[in-house]
Design an enzyme around this catalytic site. Structure first.
Site, PDB file in Angstrom:
ATOM      1  N   CYS A 123      28.377  50.017 -40.071  1.00 41.40           N
ATOM      2  CA  CYS A 123      28.470  48.780 -39.267  1.00 41.40           C
ATOM      3  C   CYS A 123      29.800  48.659 -38.520  1.00 41.40           C
ATOM      4  CB  CYS A 123      28.234  47.571 -40.156  1.00 41.40           C
ATOM      5  SG  CYS A 123      29.063  47.626 -41.738  1.00 41.40           S
ATOM      6  N   HIS A 232      32.019  41.238 -38.730  1.00 35.70           N
ATOM      7  CA  HIS A 232      33.232  42.003 -38.983  1.00 35.70           C
ATOM      8  C   HIS A 232      34.184  41.860 -37.791  1.00 35.70           C
ATOM      9  CE1 HIS A 232      31.274  43.573 -42.383  1.00 35.70           C
ATOM     10  NE2 HIS A 232      31.098  44.840 -42.055  1.00 35.70           N
TER      11      HIS A 232
HETATM   12  N1  LIG Z   1      24.837  44.243 -45.123  1.00 30.37           N
HETATM   13  C1  LIG Z   1      25.315  44.819 -44.040  1.00 30.37           C
HETATM   14  O1  LIG Z   1      26.021  44.196 -43.252  1.00 30.37           O
HETATM   15  C2  LIG Z   1      25.003  46.257 -43.740  1.00 30.37           C
HETATM   16  C3  LIG Z   1      25.391  46.764 -42.510  1.00 30.37           C
HETATM   17  C4  LIG Z   1      25.106  48.107 -42.198  1.00 30.37           C
HETATM   18  C5  LIG Z   1      24.427  48.892 -43.110  1.00 30.37           C
HETATM   19  N2  LIG Z   1      24.074  48.359 -44.310  1.00 30.37           N
HETATM   20  C6  LIG Z   1      23.340  49.232 -45.231  1.00 30.37           C
HETATM   21  O2  LIG Z   1      21.985  48.766 -45.247  1.00 30.37           O
HETATM   22  C7  LIG Z   1      21.426  48.959 -46.548  1.00 30.37           C
HETATM   23  C8  LIG Z   1      20.934  47.609 -47.077  1.00 30.37           C
HETATM   24  O3  LIG Z   1      22.045  46.742 -47.218  1.00 30.37           O
HETATM   25  P1  LIG Z   1      21.891  45.176 -47.559  1.00 30.37           P
HETATM   26  O4  LIG Z   1      23.224  44.615 -47.331  1.00 30.37           O
HETATM   27  O5  LIG Z   1      20.725  44.594 -46.870  1.00 30.37           O
HETATM   28  O6  LIG Z   1      21.597  45.229 -49.147  1.00 30.37           O
HETATM   29  P2  LIG Z   1      20.952  44.110 -50.082  1.00 30.37           P
HETATM   30  O7  LIG Z   1      21.072  42.763 -49.473  1.00 30.37           O
HETATM   31  O8  LIG Z   1      21.520  44.345 -51.419  1.00 30.37           O
HETATM   32  O9  LIG Z   1      19.389  44.506 -50.093  1.00 30.37           O
HETATM   33  C9  LIG Z   1      18.933  45.671 -50.752  1.00 30.37           C
HETATM   34  C10 LIG Z   1      17.428  45.804 -50.576  1.00 30.37           C
HETATM   35  O10 LIG Z   1      17.024  46.988 -51.294  1.00 30.37           O
HETATM   36  C11 LIG Z   1      15.904  46.640 -52.119  1.00 30.37           C
HETATM   37  N3  LIG Z   1      15.802  47.461 -53.323  1.00 30.37           N
HETATM   38  C12 LIG Z   1      16.663  47.538 -54.363  1.00 30.37           C
HETATM   39  N4  LIG Z   1      16.174  48.372 -55.315  1.00 30.37           N
HETATM   40  C13 LIG Z   1      14.982  48.819 -54.854  1.00 30.37           C
HETATM   41  C14 LIG Z   1      13.968  49.682 -55.371  1.00 30.37           C
HETATM   42  N5  LIG Z   1      14.111  50.272 -56.567  1.00 30.37           N
HETATM   43  N6  LIG Z   1      12.877  49.911 -54.635  1.00 30.37           N
HETATM   44  C15 LIG Z   1      12.734  49.318 -53.428  1.00 30.37           C
HETATM   45  N7  LIG Z   1      13.627  48.481 -52.877  1.00 30.37           N
HETATM   46  C16 LIG Z   1      14.740  48.233 -53.587  1.00 30.37           C
HETATM   47  C17 LIG Z   1      16.170  45.193 -52.502  1.00 30.37           C
HETATM   48  O11 LIG Z   1      14.962  44.616 -52.974  1.00 30.37           O
HETATM   49  P3  LIG Z   1      14.968  43.477 -54.130  1.00 30.37           P
HETATM   50  O12 LIG Z   1      15.359  42.209 -53.431  1.00 30.37           O
HETATM   51  O13 LIG Z   1      13.568  43.479 -54.580  1.00 30.37           O
HETATM   52  O14 LIG Z   1      15.961  43.899 -55.159  1.00 30.37           O
HETATM   53  C18 LIG Z   1      16.624  44.636 -51.154  1.00 30.37           C
HETATM   54  O15 LIG Z   1      15.506  44.376 -50.352  1.00 30.37           O
HETATM   55  C19 LIG Z   1      22.533  49.613 -47.398  1.00 30.37           C
HETATM   56  O16 LIG Z   1      22.420  50.999 -47.337  1.00 30.37           O
HETATM   57  C20 LIG Z   1      23.800  49.178 -46.678  1.00 30.37           C
HETATM   58  O17 LIG Z   1      24.880  50.061 -46.892  1.00 30.37           O
HETATM   59  C21 LIG Z   1      24.336  47.063 -44.645  1.00 30.37           C
END
Ligand SMILES: NC(=O)c1ccc[n+]([C@@H]2O[C@H](COP(=O)([O-])OP(=O)(O)OC[C@H]3O[C@@H](n4cnc5c(N)ncnc54)[C@H](OP(=O)(O)O)[C@@H]3O)[C@@H](O)[C@H]2O)c1
Length: 326
Positions: A123, A232
């Site tokens: 990001c 950010h």
């Molecule tokens: N947040 C940001 O600003 C951002 C920016 C760029 C990239 N990213 C990347 O994008 C990805 C997601 O980030 P996020 O911030 O959205 O994370 P998050 O809010 O923690 O969401 C994680 C997601 O993964 C799912 N998950 C967890 N365990 C799982 C399993 N065993 N099987 C299937 N689904 C599962 C969760 O489902 P449940 O709700 O059911 O647990 C939830 O939908 C990461 O790789 C992160 O590094 C994030």
């Protein structure tokens, strides 16, 4: 026939934003929401969340991936076996040779080289490169010195909960960060290596080289988590190949795709995270020559961008739009 798009990680910060982006951009596809067993049966926007398993990708054309690396590595073979094209937000495959790493405003043509996976960059990298791409074309950039100020939502729903809970009670149990983040900041994102550089700090150089097709790019980056909910901010110093001109820099940024110039410091106009929250553009301002560099080749700037939108969901959905056009 209408294509089917599955969002893997649909209940997370990025996944939920992806669904919103698909809807607000009127992308005419069938949508499936996938997450862990914990979320099975939850209803989001009239769609029922399914548990992600080996059979989830049958009948799916495209996957928007929004899970952590370990989970992504688990389901990627299932998606590939089902013949899906995946646009993935994790860092699991970003540097793989056969995986294009794409910011559509910069290197959309790379999408064509995919063999089933296209990666969304980190990001902070997306935000910095969108802010600096036009300047690179105008002046040439050889080295960047960057300090990021990263919002808590960069650590997903748990990061948001930590800040919101700790504002009420600084002693509230921590879920995402090693220290209290409310009324504080933390100069660590990711594990440090023997050089004292964190994984997050390496990304801007490694990913920047790949996106800009510039193996000589040098980036010194310090990543800091700050108590901001969303968007950010980055303080960036650009060492250029040619002498810089601030007025010319403003001119090229005025026309740059995905950029809004906010640069009138005397009238207190500059980028701030609250102003970019829930927006797709990267705001750029505080443009000034570095007066400590006698060659005149160094430019300083400040930029902000919503990392859940342009830093993740919007960028992925823009890539999907290009795939649907092909
Ligand atoms: N947040 C940001 O600003 C951002 C920016 C760029 C990239 N990213 C990347 O994008 C990805 C997601 O980030 P996020 O911030 O959205 O994370 P998050 O809010 O923690 O969401 C994680 C997601 O993964 C799912 N998950 C967890 N365990 C799982 C399993 N065993 N099987 C299937 N689904 C599962 C969760 O489902 P449940 O709700 O059911 O647990 C939830 O939908 C990461 O790789 C992160 O590094 C994030």
């Amino acid at each position: 026939m209408k294509k089917t798009v599955a969002i893997a990680g649909a209940t997370g910060a990025v996944g939920m934003q992806m669904l919103e982006c698909l809807k607000e951009r009127n992308i005419d596809v069938n949508i499936r929401l996938l997450a862990s067993a914990r979320s099975r049966g939850k209803v989001i926007d009239g769609l029922t969340v399914e548990e992600l398993n080996e059979d989830s990708f049958n009948g799916v054309d495209y996957v928007l991936g929004a899970c952590e690396n370990d989970i992504t590595k688990m389901w990627m073979p299932w998606a590939q076996k089902a013949g899906c094209v995946v646009v993935d937000n994790s860092s699991a495959f970003r540097l793989d040779e056969d995986v294009p790493l794409v910011v559509p405003e910069i290197n959309a043509d790379d999408i064509r080289k995919n063999s089933g996976i296209i990666a969304n960059p980190n990001c902070s990298t997306i935000i910095a490169l969108v802010a600096c791409d036009a300047l690179k074309k105008e002046f040439g950039i050889s080295r960047m010195v960057v300090t990021t100020m990263q919002a808590v939502s960069g650590a997903g729903v748990k990061g948001i909960a930590d800040l919101e809970n700790q504002i009420q009670d600084p002693q509230a149990p921590r879920q995402a960060f090693p220290y209290q983040i409310a009324y504080n900041l933390i100069p660590q994102i990711g594990d440090f290596d023997d050089l004292g550089i964190s994984k997050e700090e390496w990304k801007m150089q490694n990913e920047g080289r790949k996106i800009w097709h510039d193996e000589d790019l040098l980036v010194n980056c310090t990543c800091v988590r700050v108590p901001v909910l969303r968007s950010h901010s980055e303080s960036i110093l650009l060492e250029c190949e040619n002498e810089v001109d601030v007025e010319r820099a403003r001119e090229v940024l005025e026309k740059a795709a995905g950029v809004q110039l906010k640069d009138d410091p005397k009238n207190k106009v500059y980028p701030m995270p609250l102003d970019t929250t829930n927006q797709d553009d990267v705001f750029v301002g505080r443009l000034r020559k570095d007066i400590t560099d006698p060659t005149g080749k160094t430019l300083s700037l400040f930029c902000c961008g919503d990392q859940i939108r342009k830093g993740a969901a919007t960028n992925a959905v823009q890539i999907l739009e290009k795939l649907l056009e092909q």
